[in-house]
Scaffold this motif. Structure first.
Motif: not given
Length: 298
Positions: A287-291
């Motif tokens: 989720s951190a990468q996508v964000a």
């Protein structure tokens, strides 16, 4: 006088008589007379007497004569004498004899002479001797010789020497040798050298080594090489390094590798690289990468 002695008379001299000759007398002997000396007689000559041999005389010595020299006598050879040795003579030397060659004298060897050294002899060289080799000498080493260099000796080489290693020879290095290279060595590799590394060698690189790879060298690597980089090393790669990867290289990354890219680094990927990610790799993004993805990347 001594110069008037026939070769038969020289052969007839006892070891004691040969040892009693002065340095000037030995220096006055012709190559033919020197060649007539028995190997046992040659061994009793002092380093000063040996140093008095002309380069022509040294080059004329038989392999048996060379093999008979003591390590002290070899250490006493001048740079000119070492440079005059033939490839056959160098090949006849034992590892202990070669180890006795002074570093300044080793640099006087021609590339053909150096190429005649056996792998056991190369492995026996001291770090100081290996570090004394010229870039031309390094470039002339065979793949087998390079693979025989001890890891400690490799680390003694400077960046220019490492850059002089032929690509085929670099690819022949063991993974232990590759892992022994310093970060300065890795940073000094040419794009051709980086592209020549085997996948096993790439996988054996330490995290510090991977982070030292120049961006131009990374781009020169094949997709198989990039896929061989350990996930822990991918995580440590700089934003510039990740951003330098081509879309083909990014597309070759495994899901674990993609998941290891830091959030900051993933923003450096081009839209083409993001598009090259497979569905499994996309699904593996945190989720951190996508964000952290930019609007253009999404």
């Amino acid at each position: 006088q001594i110069q008037a002695l026939t070769t038969d008379a020289i052969v007839a001299l006892t070891t004691a008589q040969v040892a009693a000759l002065s340095t000037a007398q030995v220096a006055s002997l012709s190559s033919a007379q020197i060649l007539a000396l028995e190997t046992a007689d040659l061994r009793v000559l002092s380093t000063a007497q040996i140093a008095g041999f002309s380069t022509a005389t040294v080059a004329a010595l038989s392999s048996d004569h060379i093999a008979a020299l003591t390590t002290a006598q070899v250490a006493g050879l001048t740079s000119a004498q070492v440079g005059a040795l033939t490839s056959d003579q160098v090949g006849a030397m034992s590892s202990s004899q070669v180890m006795a060659i002074e570093t300044v004298d080793l640099r006087a060897m021609g590339t053909a002479q150096l190429a005649s050294l056996g792998t056991a002899t190369i492995a026996a060289l001291s770090s100081a001797q290996v570090a004394s080799l010229t870039t031309a000498q390094i470039a002339a080493l065979t793949s087998d010789q390079v693979a025989a260099i001890e890891t400690a000796d490799l680390r003694a080489l400077n960046s220019a020497q490492i850059a002089a290693i032929e690509t085929a020879d670099l690819a022949a290095m063991t993974t232990a040798q590759t892992a022994a290279l310093s970060t300065a060595h890795i940073a000094a590799l040419s794009t051709a050298q980086a592209a020549a590394l085997t996948t096993d060698q790439v996988a054996a690189l330490t995290t510090a080594q991977v982070t030292a790879i120049q961006t131009a060298d990374l781009r020169a690597m094949s997709t198989a090489q990039i896929a061989a980089i350990e996930t822990v090393d991918i995580r440590a790669m700089s934003t510039a390094q990740i951003g330098s990867l081509t879309s083909d290289q990014v597309g070759a990354l495994g899901t674990a590798q993609v998941a290891a890219i830091t959030s900051n680094a993933i923003r450096a990927l081009s839209t083409a690289s993001i598009g090259a990610l497979g569905s499994d790799a996309i699904a593996a993004l945190s989720s951190a990468q996508v964000a952290s993805l930019t609007t253009a990347q999404i």
